[in-house]
Design an enzyme around this catalytic site. Structure first.
Site, PDB file in Angstrom:
ATOM      1  N   ILE A   1      39.096  81.083  29.030  1.00  0.00           N
ATOM      2  CA  ILE A   1      38.816  81.332  30.312  1.00  0.00           C
ATOM      3  C   ILE A   1      37.209  81.730  31.136  1.00  0.00           C
ATOM      4  O   ILE A   1      37.124  82.124  30.103  1.00  0.00           O
ATOM      5  CB  ILE A   1      39.417  81.640  30.868  1.00  0.00           C
ATOM      6  CG1 ILE A   1      39.235  82.261  32.528  1.00  0.00           C
ATOM      7  CG2 ILE A   1      39.548  83.409  30.874  1.00  0.00           C
ATOM      8  CD1 ILE A   1      40.183  82.985  33.118  1.00  0.00           C
ATOM      9  N   SER A   2      36.221  81.087  31.216  1.00  0.00           N
ATOM     10  CA  SER A   2      35.400  80.828  31.548  1.00  0.00           C
ATOM     11  C   SER A   2      35.144  82.074  32.468  1.00  0.00           C
ATOM     12  O   SER A   2      35.930  82.815  33.093  1.00  0.00           O
ATOM     13  CB  SER A   2      34.514  79.775  32.171  1.00  0.00           C
ATOM     14  OG  SER A   2      35.034  78.444  31.151  1.00  0.00           O
TER      15      SER A   2
END
Length: 219
Positions: free
Chosen positions: A65-66
């Site tokens: 997840i960025s």
């Protein structure tokens, strides 16, 4: 601050938004979307207590997840209007798509991992985000049946902006994509499709997982 010295959720969110602004996320609609969408439900297992930190975190299927500031900057660079139809390549946790859903009329998100799409759909349903269509497929070829798109965002690194995706971008549209070798730092590129050709803006260095063809082998 609570009695044990820990920050309350409200205080964490205030710090979270302040940090986003300090990193260059200044668009009011993007900040409102990121305030409305809690990152917590998209972060699983031992990393749940780090949801408000500005860092990428591992998720299932070897993906990440960025970090929120990158999500904010990519969303801001797309200049999304409430009438836009947006394609996201790389659903991952679903966090980026959820932010986009607060900005656009319609969001199509595609991922090569069936498990990630299934889990993201569950979160979208729980959050009443009914303007997202999540699809399992090879995102490197886009979604020709739904094209053209006003905006396209790619959350995996390609060696060059993918031709099939550029072809599915409306005239006047914008695509944001990380470009570069998968084992090195990449450049985040904004591509503006104009009547006279493609205009490229280099935004910043980033690090994303590689954009791969085919469907993933889900664990």
């Amino acid at each position: 601050m609570t009695d044990d010295g820990a920050l309350s959720q409200a205080e964490q969110k205030m710090q979270f938004l302040y940090h986003l602004r300090s990193k260059g996320v200044t668009d009011k609609r993007v900040l409102e979307a990121m305030e409305a969408i809690d990152r917590g439900p998209f972060v699983k297992g031992i990393f749940t207590d780090r949801a408000y930190e500005d860092m990428p975190l591992p998720i299932a299927c070897g993906q990440t997840i960025s970090q929120p500031s990158v999500v904010g900057l990519m969303s801001q660079a797309l200049n999304i209007t409430p009438r836009d139809k947006v394609l996201e390549v790389g659903t991952g946790s679903g966090y980026q798509a959820a932010i986009l859903a607060k900005l656009a009329r319609r969001v199509y998100t595609v991922d090569r991992h069936r498990r990630l799409v299934r889990e993201a759909r569950d979160i979208f349903d729980a959050l009443d985000l009914h303007n997202i269509t999540a699809i399992t497929g090879d995102g490197s070829f886009g979604l020709p049946d739904q094209a053209p798109f006003d905006k396209i965002i790619v959350t995996a690194a390609a060696e060059d902006p993918p031709g099939p995706l550029l072809a599915q971008l409306k005239m006047g549209g914008i695509m944001v994509v990380p470009v570069g070798q998968s084992d090195a730092v990449q450049s985040l590129i904004r591509v503006h499709k104009t009547e006279s050709g493609l205009e490229y803006d280099e935004m910043r260095d980033v690090r994303f997982v590689p954009l791969l063809e085919g469907l993933g082998k889900d664990s």
